[in-house]
Write a protein that holds these residues in place. Structure first.
Motif, PDB file in Angstrom:
ATOM      1  N   ASP A  46      84.272  84.945 -94.110  1.00 37.91           N
ATOM      2  CA  ASP A  46      85.025  86.139 -93.709  1.00 37.91           C
ATOM      3  C   ASP A  46      84.703  86.588 -92.288  1.00 37.91           C
ATOM      4  O   ASP A  46      85.411  87.438 -91.742  1.00 37.91           O
ATOM      5  CB  ASP A  46      84.834  87.285 -94.709  1.00 37.91           C
ATOM      6  N   TYR A  47      83.659  86.024 -91.661  1.00 41.82           N
ATOM      7  CA  TYR A  47      83.325  86.450 -90.302  1.00 41.82           C
ATOM      8  C   TYR A  47      83.305  85.274 -89.328  1.00 41.82           C
ATOM      9  O   TYR A  47      82.930  85.428 -88.174  1.00 41.82           O
ATOM     10  CB  TYR A  47      81.962  87.167 -90.293  1.00 41.82           C
ATOM     11  N   GLY A  48      83.748  84.126 -89.792  1.00 43.68           N
ATOM     12  CA  GLY A  48      83.689  82.918 -88.975  1.00 43.68           C
ATOM     13  C   GLY A  48      84.458  83.019 -87.675  1.00 43.68           C
ATOM     14  O   GLY A  48      84.013  82.514 -86.639  1.00 43.68           O
ATOM     15  N   ALA A  49      85.619  83.677 -87.685  1.00 45.95           N
ATOM     16  CA  ALA A  49      86.428  83.780 -86.458  1.00 45.95           C
ATOM     17  C   ALA A  49      85.666  84.525 -85.371  1.00 45.95           C
ATOM     18  O   ALA A  49      85.712  84.154 -84.191  1.00 45.95           O
ATOM     19  CB  ALA A  49      87.751  84.469 -86.764  1.00 45.95           C
ATOM     20  N   ASN A  50      84.970  85.587 -85.750  1.00 45.67           N
ATOM     21  CA  ASN A  50      84.181  86.340 -84.778  1.00 45.67           C
ATOM     22  C   ASN A  50      83.074  85.489 -84.184  1.00 45.67           C
ATOM     23  O   ASN A  50      82.809  85.529 -82.968  1.00 45.67           O
ATOM     24  CB  ASN A  50      83.570  87.574 -85.440  1.00 45.67           C
ATOM     25  N   LEU A  51      82.414  84.701 -85.036  1.00 41.29           N
ATOM     26  CA  LEU A  51      81.301  83.877 -84.574  1.00 41.29           C
ATOM     27  C   LEU A  51      81.780  82.720 -83.712  1.00 41.29           C
ATOM     28  O   LEU A  51      81.174  82.400 -82.680  1.00 41.29           O
ATOM     29  CB  LEU A  51      80.508  83.360 -85.777  1.00 41.29           C
ATOM     30  N   ARG A  52      82.891  82.106 -84.105  1.00 44.22           N
ATOM     31  CA  ARG A  52      83.424  80.989 -83.325  1.00 44.22           C
ATOM     32  C   ARG A  52      83.894  81.452 -81.943  1.00 44.22           C
ATOM     33  O   ARG A  52      83.810  80.700 -80.964  1.00 44.22           O
ATOM     34  CB  ARG A  52      84.568  80.309 -84.073  1.00 44.22           C
ATOM     35  N   GLY A  53      84.379  82.669 -81.858  1.00 42.79           N
ATOM     36  CA  GLY A  53      84.879  83.169 -80.585  1.00 42.79           C
ATOM     37  C   GLY A  53      83.843  83.880 -79.732  1.00 42.79           C
ATOM     38  O   GLY A  53      84.154  84.303 -78.607  1.00 42.79           O
ATOM     39  N   GLU A  54      82.620  83.992 -80.240  1.00 45.15           N
ATOM     40  CA  GLU A  54      81.621  84.813 -79.539  1.00 45.15           C
ATOM     41  C   GLU A  54      81.258  84.270 -78.167  1.00 45.15           C
ATOM     42  O   GLU A  54      81.156  85.032 -77.194  1.00 45.15           O
ATOM     43  CB  GLU A  54      80.363  84.974 -80.392  1.00 45.15           C
ATOM     44  N   ARG A  55      81.093  82.965 -78.031  1.00 42.42           N
ATOM     45  CA  ARG A  55      80.720  82.425 -76.719  1.00 42.42           C
ATOM     46  C   ARG A  55      81.859  82.584 -75.707  1.00 42.42           C
ATOM     47  O   ARG A  55      81.601  82.835 -74.528  1.00 42.42           O
ATOM     48  CB  ARG A  55      80.265  80.977 -76.842  1.00 42.42           C
ATOM     49  N   ASP A  56      83.099  82.466 -76.157  1.00 42.98           N
ATOM     50  CA  ASP A  56      84.228  82.758 -75.264  1.00 42.98           C
ATOM     51  C   ASP A  56      84.193  84.221 -74.835  1.00 42.98           C
ATOM     52  O   ASP A  56      84.472  84.546 -73.672  1.00 42.98           O
ATOM     53  CB  ASP A  56      85.554  82.464 -75.959  1.00 42.98           C
ATOM     54  N   ALA A  57      83.854  85.099 -75.772  1.00 43.33           N
ATOM     55  CA  ALA A  57      83.763  86.522 -75.448  1.00 43.33           C
ATOM     56  C   ALA A  57      82.660  86.771 -74.425  1.00 43.33           C
ATOM     57  O   ALA A  57      82.852  87.540 -73.473  1.00 43.33           O
ATOM     58  CB  ALA A  57      83.500  87.333 -76.713  1.00 43.33           C
ATOM     59  N   ILE A  58      81.520  86.117 -74.599  1.00 46.86           N
ATOM     60  CA  ILE A  58      80.413  86.296 -73.655  1.00 46.86           C
ATOM     61  C   ILE A  58      80.825  85.866 -72.258  1.00 46.86           C
ATOM     62  O   ILE A  58      80.579  86.571 -71.265  1.00 46.86           O
ATOM     63  CB  ILE A  58      79.173  85.513 -74.131  1.00 46.86           C
TER      64      ILE A  58
END
Length: 326
Positions: free
Chosen positions: A25-37
C-alpha cells in the motif's frame, strides 16, 4: 535580524512507516522517493534554499549485513514490540529491496548540493515517548547515529525526533553527544508530543483541518525565544502535506495558509519552519514538486522585499548560539 525560512526533511525510507504501512500500500511512495529527492534538491539549488535532512542512521549502510555489525549494545524494549526496528531486522526475510532500507547514494547526493545539512533522525527511528524504552537505550541509539555519520565525515548538529516525540527528559543526551538543536513541536495543544496511543482521531482531524484553515495561528517564532536554552528548540511551523487528489479543490487554501505564515515571519523578523518527508512526494512527484515550487517562489519574493534568509537548522543553531545568554 531578518526573518528566517527554515526547512527540514525527515529522511527515513521504509523504516519510518514499516509499523503502519505495507510495501503493497505504500510502494508507490517508496519507489518514487529518490526521484522526489532529486527534484527537491534541484529546486533548493535553483532558489538558494538551505535545508536540514534529518537522516536515519540505518540509511548510511549499504546493506543489512553491514548494519548488523554496528547495532548498539542497549536496545529499546518497547511494550509494543511492533515499534522496534531492531526486531524488524531479525524477523524480516531480506531480499533485493535494499533501496527501501538503505541510501548512502542519496546521502552523498544531498551533501553535493550547496547549503544542505545532514542531521539525524536517530539510528533506528527511535520513539522517545513509547512505553518500555528508557533513556539508556535512547542514548545508545543516538550515539550509534552520531558515530555512523562521523565515520563518513559528517558532524551531527541537528536532531528531529521520530514521530515528533520530543521528550524533555532526554534533551540532556543531546548535550552529551554535542547535538546543538532539535525540531520541537508547534505550540497548540493538538500538536503536543504524543505516543501512538495519544494520536486520537480528534487530534488527527484538527491537524488536518489546520492545514487549510487557521486554527493554530501562524506558528512563527522569535529568535530570542528560540535562543533561551540549549539544546536549541527550532520549532515546527507547518507540515507540508502531500498533494491529495480528493482534496484538490482545497489546494489554494493550503498554499495560502503557508504563504501567510511565511509573510508573517518575513515582516515581523521571526522564524518559519517547514517540514515533510521525501517519501510524502513519492507517489505523485510532479504535482508535489510543482506545489513546493510555488512556496519557494514566494520565498524569493520575501527575500527580495523583506530580506528573508534561508538557513538550515545547523545554521540557525549557530545564530542562536551567538544570541544565547546563559
Amino acid at each position: 535580524m531578518p526573518g528566517v525560512f527554515t526547512v527540514s526533511l525527515d529522511l527515513e525510507l521504509y523504516w519510518g512507516v514499516r509499523d503502519s504501512r505495507s510495501f503493497e500500500d505504500y510502494g508507490a511512495n517508496l519507489r518514487g522517493e529518490r526521484d522526489a529527492i532529486r527534484g527537491i534538491l534541484d529546486l533548493f539549488q535553483a532558489h538558494g534554499i538551505h535545508a536540514t535532512w534529518a537522516t536515519l542512521g540505518f540509511l548510511f549502510f549499504k546493506d543489512i549485513a553491514q548494519l548488523r555489525q554496528q547495532l548498539p549494545g542497549v536496545l529499546p524494549d518497547y511494550q509494543n514490540q511492533q515499534l522496534s526496528s531492531y526486531r524488524y531486522i531479525d524477523e524480516r526475510r531480506w531480499g533485493d529491496d535494499d533501496l527501501y532500507h538503505f541510501a548512502p547514494d542519496a546521502i552523498e547526493q544531498i551533501l553535493r548540493c550547496p547549503g544542505q545539512e545532514v542531521g539525524t533522525h536517530t539510528f533506528s527511528h527511535y520513539y522517545c515517548l513509547e512505553e518500555g524504552q528508557t533513556i539508556e537505550s535512547f542514548r545508545a541509539d543516538l550515539r550509534a547515529a552520531v558515530e555512523v555519520a562521523k565515520g563518513v565525515g559528517i558532524p551531527t548538529t541537528s536532531l528531529v525526533f521520530p514521530r515528533n516525540q520530543a521528550n524533555p527528559a532526554y534533551l540532556r543526551v543531546l548535550d552529551e553527544l554535542g547535538i546543538a538543536c532539535y525540531r520541537g513541536n508547534e505550540r497548540m495543544s493538538f500538536y503536543k508530543p504524543r505516543n501512538q496511543q495519544g494520536q486520537s482521531p480528534l487530534v488527527r482531524a484538527l491537524r488536518l483541518l489546520d492545514t487549510y484553515i487557521n486554527l493554530s495561528g501562524h506558528n512563527t517564532y522569535s529568535l530570542e525565544e528560540c535562543a533561551r536554552s540549549r539544546p536549541f528548540d527550532i520549532p515546527a511551523s507547518r507540515f507540508l502535506r502531500p498533494c491529495s487528489r480528493s482534496l484538490a479543490p482545497l489546494e489554494s487554501l493550503r498554499l495560502h495558509r503557508i504563504k501567510r505564515a511565511m509573510h508573517d515571519a518575513a515582516t515581523e523578523n521571526r522564524l518559519f519552519h517547514l517540514w515533510w518527508h521525501p517519501h510524502n512526494f513519492g507517489a505523485d512527484v510532479k504535482r508535489n514538486l510543482d506545489f513546493l515550487r510555488k512556496i519557494l517562489i514566494h520565498y524569493d519574493q520575501l527575500r527580495q522585499r523583506h530580506g528573508m534568509q534561508s538557513r538550515n537548522m545547523g545554521e540557525v543553531a549557530a545564530l542562536l548560539e551567538r544570541m544565547h545568554v546563559g
